[in-house]
Design a protein around this motif. Structure first.
Motif, PDB file in Angstrom:
ATOM      1  N   THR A  51       2.131 -25.720 -51.389  1.00 53.97           N
ATOM      2  CA  THR A  51       1.996 -26.940 -53.021  1.00 53.97           C
ATOM      3  C   THR A  51       0.370 -27.130 -53.310  1.00 53.97           C
ATOM      4  OG1 THR A  51       2.380 -29.055 -51.469  1.00 53.97           O
ATOM      5  CG2 THR A  51       4.234 -27.444 -52.768  1.00 53.97           C
ATOM      6  N   ALA A  52      -0.186 -26.540 -52.465  1.00 61.41           N
ATOM      7  CA  ALA A  52      -1.629 -26.912 -52.955  1.00 61.41           C
ATOM      8  C   ALA A  52      -1.969 -26.012 -54.046  1.00 61.41           C
ATOM      9  CB  ALA A  52      -2.372 -26.104 -51.434  1.00 61.41           C
ATOM     10  N   GLU A  53      -1.995 -25.117 -54.620  1.00 62.92           N
ATOM     11  CA  GLU A  53      -1.957 -24.116 -56.196  1.00 62.92           C
ATOM     12  C   GLU A  53      -1.669 -25.688 -57.066  1.00 62.92           C
ATOM     13  OE1 GLU A  53      -2.254 -20.430 -58.920  1.00 62.92           O
ATOM     14  OE2 GLU A  53      -0.461 -20.698 -57.003  1.00 62.92           O
ATOM     15  N   GLU A  54      -0.827 -26.011 -56.994  1.00 62.11           N
ATOM     16  CA  GLU A  54      -0.168 -27.083 -57.717  1.00 62.11           C
ATOM     17  C   GLU A  54      -0.512 -28.450 -58.238  1.00 62.11           C
ATOM     18  OE1 GLU A  54       4.524 -27.941 -56.520  1.00 62.11           O
ATOM     19  OE2 GLU A  54       4.234 -26.238 -56.725  1.00 62.11           O
ATOM     20  N   LYS A  55      -1.220 -28.245 -56.105  1.00 70.26           N
ATOM     21  CA  LYS A  55      -1.909 -29.685 -56.553  1.00 70.26           C
ATOM     22  C   LYS A  55      -3.467 -29.817 -57.202  1.00 70.26           C
ATOM     23  CE  LYS A  55       1.105 -31.519 -52.665  1.00 70.26           C
ATOM     24  NZ  LYS A  55       1.152 -31.842 -51.461  1.00 70.26           N
ATOM     25  N   GLY A  56      -3.919 -29.064 -57.347  1.00 71.91           N
ATOM     26  CA  GLY A  56      -5.037 -28.471 -58.353  1.00 71.91           C
ATOM     27  C   GLY A  56      -6.202 -28.347 -57.067  1.00 71.91           C
ATOM     28  N   LYS A  58      -9.033 -25.428 -55.625  1.00 73.58           N
ATOM     29  CA  LYS A  58      -9.445 -25.126 -55.965  1.00 73.58           C
ATOM     30  C   LYS A  58     -10.252 -23.504 -54.327  1.00 73.58           C
ATOM     31  CE  LYS A  58      -9.365 -25.470 -60.160  1.00 73.58           C
ATOM     32  NZ  LYS A  58      -7.513 -25.460 -60.420  1.00 73.58           N
ATOM     33  N   VAL A  59     -10.459 -24.049 -53.499  1.00 70.29           N
ATOM     34  CA  VAL A  59     -10.897 -24.200 -52.150  1.00 70.29           C
ATOM     35  C   VAL A  59     -10.187 -25.024 -51.744  1.00 70.29           C
ATOM     36  CG1 VAL A  59     -13.073 -23.391 -50.922  1.00 70.29           C
ATOM     37  CG2 VAL A  59     -12.889 -23.084 -53.511  1.00 70.29           C
ATOM     38  N   ILE A  60      -9.743 -24.170 -50.334  1.00 71.16           N
ATOM     39  CA  ILE A  60      -9.263 -25.279 -48.997  1.00 71.16           C
ATOM     40  C   ILE A  60     -10.658 -24.232 -47.935  1.00 71.16           C
ATOM     41  CG2 ILE A  60      -8.323 -25.363 -47.246  1.00 71.16           C
ATOM     42  CD1 ILE A  60      -5.515 -24.405 -48.979  1.00 71.16           C
ATOM     43  N   PRO A  79      -3.568 -18.749 -52.521  1.00 71.74           N
ATOM     44  CA  PRO A  79      -3.776 -17.061 -53.413  1.00 71.74           C
ATOM     45  C   PRO A  79      -5.363 -17.917 -53.690  1.00 71.74           C
ATOM     46  CG  PRO A  79      -2.623 -19.153 -54.726  1.00 71.74           C
ATOM     47  CD  PRO A  79      -2.574 -18.978 -53.251  1.00 71.74           C
ATOM     48  N   LEU A  80      -6.064 -18.619 -54.111  1.00 74.23           N
ATOM     49  CA  LEU A  80      -7.096 -18.886 -53.296  1.00 74.23           C
ATOM     50  C   LEU A  80      -8.122 -18.727 -52.834  1.00 74.23           C
ATOM     51  CD1 LEU A  80      -6.765 -22.167 -56.695  1.00 74.23           C
ATOM     52  CD2 LEU A  80      -7.675 -19.361 -57.001  1.00 74.23           C
ATOM     53  N   PRO A  81      -9.608 -19.248 -52.700  1.00 77.60           N
ATOM     54  CA  PRO A  81     -10.174 -18.851 -51.608  1.00 77.60           C
ATOM     55  C   PRO A  81     -10.253 -20.313 -50.395  1.00 77.60           C
ATOM     56  CG  PRO A  81     -11.293 -19.010 -53.493  1.00 77.60           C
ATOM     57  CD  PRO A  81     -10.545 -19.431 -54.102  1.00 77.60           C
ATOM     58  N   SER A 106      -6.222  -6.513 -43.404  1.00 77.48           N
ATOM     59  CA  SER A 106      -6.759  -5.699 -44.899  1.00 77.48           C
ATOM     60  C   SER A 106      -5.588  -6.930 -45.414  1.00 77.48           C
ATOM     61  CB  SER A 106      -6.852  -4.887 -44.537  1.00 77.48           C
ATOM     62  OG  SER A 106      -6.849  -4.538 -45.390  1.00 77.48           O
ATOM     63  N   GLY A 107      -6.053  -7.295 -46.310  1.00 76.23           N
ATOM     64  CA  GLY A 107      -5.914  -7.795 -47.204  1.00 76.23           C
ATOM     65  C   GLY A 107      -5.204  -9.103 -47.525  1.00 76.23           C
TER      66      GLY A 107
END
Length: 168
Positions: A51-56, A58-60, A79-81, A106-107
Motif C-alpha cells: 500500500t506504500a504507493e497509494e499512500k503517496g 515516492k521512495v523507500i 514499484p518506485l525506488p 535481475s529486474g
C-alpha cells in the motif's frame, strides 16, 4: 502525505536510520519512519509494502543487517525506488548486509549505499525527488554548494595553522 518511508527491521538500527531522517528534515522532505520486520511480522510487512504507493510514498529507504531482506522485499513489491542501507553487524562488519542488498536478482534493483550510509541514502532520495521537483533540485544544488564551501573553509584553516598544527 509523506514522500519517503524510512523503514528498519529493528530499533537497534535507529542510531543509523535517524541520520537519514535528519537529512530529510534538512531538505524539508516529509517522511514516515517505521520498524517493520519482514521476517517476524510478514503480514504487516506485506500490507505496508503493497500500500506504500497509494499512500503517496515516492521512495523507500530501508535499513537491514545480517540477512538484509528488507530492502529487497520492498523492491519486489513497491514499484518506485528503494534505497538499501546495509547495517554494520558484529559478526561480519556489515559485509553480509552489503552483499545481501547489493546482489539482487535481475529486474529487482535496490540502490545501495555504504554500510551505515544513511546520510547518503537521504541525499539520494532528495535527488530522486528532484527529478520532478524544481524546488527540490534547487535545494540539492544548494546542499552541494554548502559542502563545497565547507571543504574550502577546512583547506583555508589548514593553510592558516600549518599542517602540523591542524589537529589542535
Amino acid at each position: 502525505m509523506a514522500q519517503v518511508a524510512i523503514v528498519m527491521g529493528s530499533d537497534s538500527d535507529m542510531p543509523v536510520m535517524s541520520k537519514a531522517a535528519a537529512v530529510l528534515d534538512e531538505f524539508g522532505i516529509t517522511y514516515e519512519m517505521r520498524i517493520i520486520s519482514a521476517h517476524r511480522e510478514p503480514d504487516e510487512f506485506f500490507e505496508f509494502a503493497s500500500t506504500a504507493e497509494e499512500k503517496g510514498f515516492k521512495v523507500i529507504i530501508a535499513g537491514a543487517g545480517m540477512a538484509a531482506h528488507l530492502p529487497g522485499m520492498f523492491a519486489a513489491i513497491f514499484p518506485l525506488p528503494v534505497i538499501g542501507i546495509p547495517m554494520h553487524t558484529k559478526s561480519l562488519g556489515g559485509r553480509d548486509s552489503l552483499y545481501s542488498i547489493v546482489q539482487m536478482p535481475s529486474g529487482i534493483p535496490v540502490a545501495t549505499v555504504a554500510i551505515d550510509g544513511a546520510k547518503n541514502a537521504a541525499i539520494l532520495a532528495a535527488k530522486i525527488l528532484a527529478v520532478s521537483d524544481p524546488d527540490m533540485l534547487a535545494k540539492v544544488k544548494a546542499y552541494a554548494a554548502k559542502l563545497k564551501e565547507e571543504v574550502k573553509a577546512k583547506d583555508a584553516r589548514l593553510a592558516e595553522v600549518g599542517y602540523k598544527n591542524y589537529a589542535k
